[in-house]
Design a protein around this motif. Structure first.
Motif, PDB file in Angstrom:
ATOM      1  N   GLY A  62       0.809  -1.211   0.000  1.00  0.00           N
ATOM      2  CA  GLY A  62       0.000   0.000   0.000  1.00  0.00           C
ATOM      3  C   GLY A  62       0.846   1.267   0.000  1.00  0.00           C
ATOM      4  N   LYS A  63       2.013   1.214   0.638  1.00  0.00           N
ATOM      5  CA  LYS A  63       2.918   2.369   0.663  1.00  0.00           C
ATOM      6  C   LYS A  63       3.741   2.460  -0.619  1.00  0.00           C
ATOM      7  N   ALA A  64       3.899   1.351  -1.332  1.00  0.00           N
ATOM      8  CA  ALA A  64       4.740   1.316  -2.534  1.00  0.00           C
ATOM      9  C   ALA A  64       3.996   1.764  -3.786  1.00  0.00           C
ATOM     10  N   LEU A  65       2.681   1.607  -3.808  1.00  0.00           N
ATOM     11  CA  LEU A  65       1.935   1.950  -5.025  1.00  0.00           C
ATOM     12  C   LEU A  65       0.578   2.529  -4.711  1.00  0.00           C
ATOM     13  N   THR A  66      -0.008   3.126  -5.738  1.00  0.00           N
ATOM     14  CA  THR A  66      -1.351   3.692  -5.648  1.00  0.00           C
ATOM     15  C   THR A  66      -2.241   2.940  -6.629  1.00  0.00           C
TER      16      THR A  66
ATOM     17  N   THR B 199      -8.522   3.697 -10.530  1.00  0.00           N
ATOM     18  CA  THR B 199      -9.660   3.184 -11.293  1.00  0.00           C
ATOM     19  C   THR B 199      -9.248   3.173 -12.773  1.00  0.00           C
ATOM     20  N   GLN B 200     -10.033   2.511 -13.599  1.00  0.00           N
ATOM     21  CA  GLN B 200      -9.710   2.487 -15.031  1.00  0.00           C
ATOM     22  C   GLN B 200      -9.665   3.904 -15.597  1.00  0.00           C
ATOM     23  N   GLU B 201     -10.580   4.763 -15.188  1.00  0.00           N
ATOM     24  CA  GLU B 201     -10.618   6.132 -15.699  1.00  0.00           C
ATOM     25  C   GLU B 201      -9.344   6.898 -15.312  1.00  0.00           C
ATOM     26  N   GLU B 202      -8.926   6.776 -14.053  1.00  0.00           N
ATOM     27  CA  GLU B 202      -7.701   7.441 -13.582  1.00  0.00           C
ATOM     28  C   GLU B 202      -6.476   6.874 -14.305  1.00  0.00           C
ATOM     29  N   PHE B 203      -6.484   5.562 -14.506  1.00  0.00           N
ATOM     30  CA  PHE B 203      -5.389   4.874 -15.194  1.00  0.00           C
ATOM     31  C   PHE B 203      -5.253   5.406 -16.620  1.00  0.00           C
TER      32      PHE B 203
ATOM     33  N   TYR C 162       3.180   2.652 -14.561  1.00  0.00           N
ATOM     34  CA  TYR C 162       1.817   2.125 -14.473  1.00  0.00           C
ATOM     35  C   TYR C 162       1.900   0.624 -14.712  1.00  0.00           C
ATOM     36  N   LEU C 163       1.526  -0.155 -13.709  1.00  0.00           N
ATOM     37  CA  LEU C 163       1.620  -1.611 -13.768  1.00  0.00           C
ATOM     38  C   LEU C 163       0.235  -2.239 -13.855  1.00  0.00           C
ATOM     39  N   TYR C 164       0.187  -3.380 -14.517  1.00  0.00           N
ATOM     40  CA  TYR C 164      -1.017  -4.205 -14.431  1.00  0.00           C
ATOM     41  C   TYR C 164      -0.662  -5.647 -14.706  1.00  0.00           C
ATOM     42  N   ASP C 165      -1.481  -6.545 -14.198  1.00  0.00           N
ATOM     43  CA  ASP C 165      -1.385  -7.965 -14.507  1.00  0.00           C
ATOM     44  C   ASP C 165      -2.813  -8.468 -14.696  1.00  0.00           C
TER      45      ASP C 165
ATOM     46  N   GLU D 212       7.014   6.844  -8.180  1.00  0.00           N
ATOM     47  CA  GLU D 212       5.625   6.981  -8.649  1.00  0.00           C
ATOM     48  C   GLU D 212       5.202   5.678  -9.313  1.00  0.00           C
ATOM     49  N   ILE D 213       4.523   4.826  -8.536  1.00  0.00           N
ATOM     50  CA  ILE D 213       4.110   3.518  -9.037  1.00  0.00           C
ATOM     51  C   ILE D 213       2.604   3.381  -8.844  1.00  0.00           C
TER      52      ILE D 213
END
Length: 116
Positions: free
Chosen positions: A16-20, A23-27, A75-78, A98-99
């Motif tokens: 939680g401290k490493a990334l934010t 939502t899809q819209e924000e992404f 910006y990460l996703y899996d 910034e992750i």
């Protein structure tokens, strides 16, 4: 049993401290100005990925992390967010500040995709 619970809670707090989580819209608003990284395995990536994403599987992070610039947002996703937390912790140790991750992962994505 208590040790296991403590481990999972502490990992959750560290992630939680490493990334934010976005939502899809924000992404969508931010990923074009950032480094968009798909941390899934190549076969998953080839089956379909977010337009503009680079595939750096989490299993290859220790060899390929230098491909990711620490001075730009990441910006990460899996598939569903299970690997992005571990990837974020790794990148934070390597200097990234910034992750972001896609809430719900690729399985919840309804935007443009590319398939091979």
């Amino acid at each position: 049993m208590l040790a296991i619970i403590v481990y999972f809670v502490s990992t959750y707090v560290r992630v939680g401290k490493a990334l934010t989580t976005l939502t899809q819209e924000e992404f969508i608003q931010g990923y074009r100005k950032a480094q968009l990284i798909d941390v899934r395995e190549p076969k998953e990536f080839e089956a379909g990925h977010i337009l503009g994403a680079r595939n750096i599987p989490f299993t290859q992070f220790s060899q390929r992390y230098k491909e990711i610039r620490p001075d730009k947002p990441v910006y990460l996703y899996d598939q569903n967010t299970s690997r992005t937390g571990r990837a974020a912790l790794f990148l934070k140790k390597k200097g990234c500040t910034e992750i972001y991750q896609l809430s719900g992962g690729f399985k919840k994505w309804t935007g443009k995709i590319k398939t091979k």
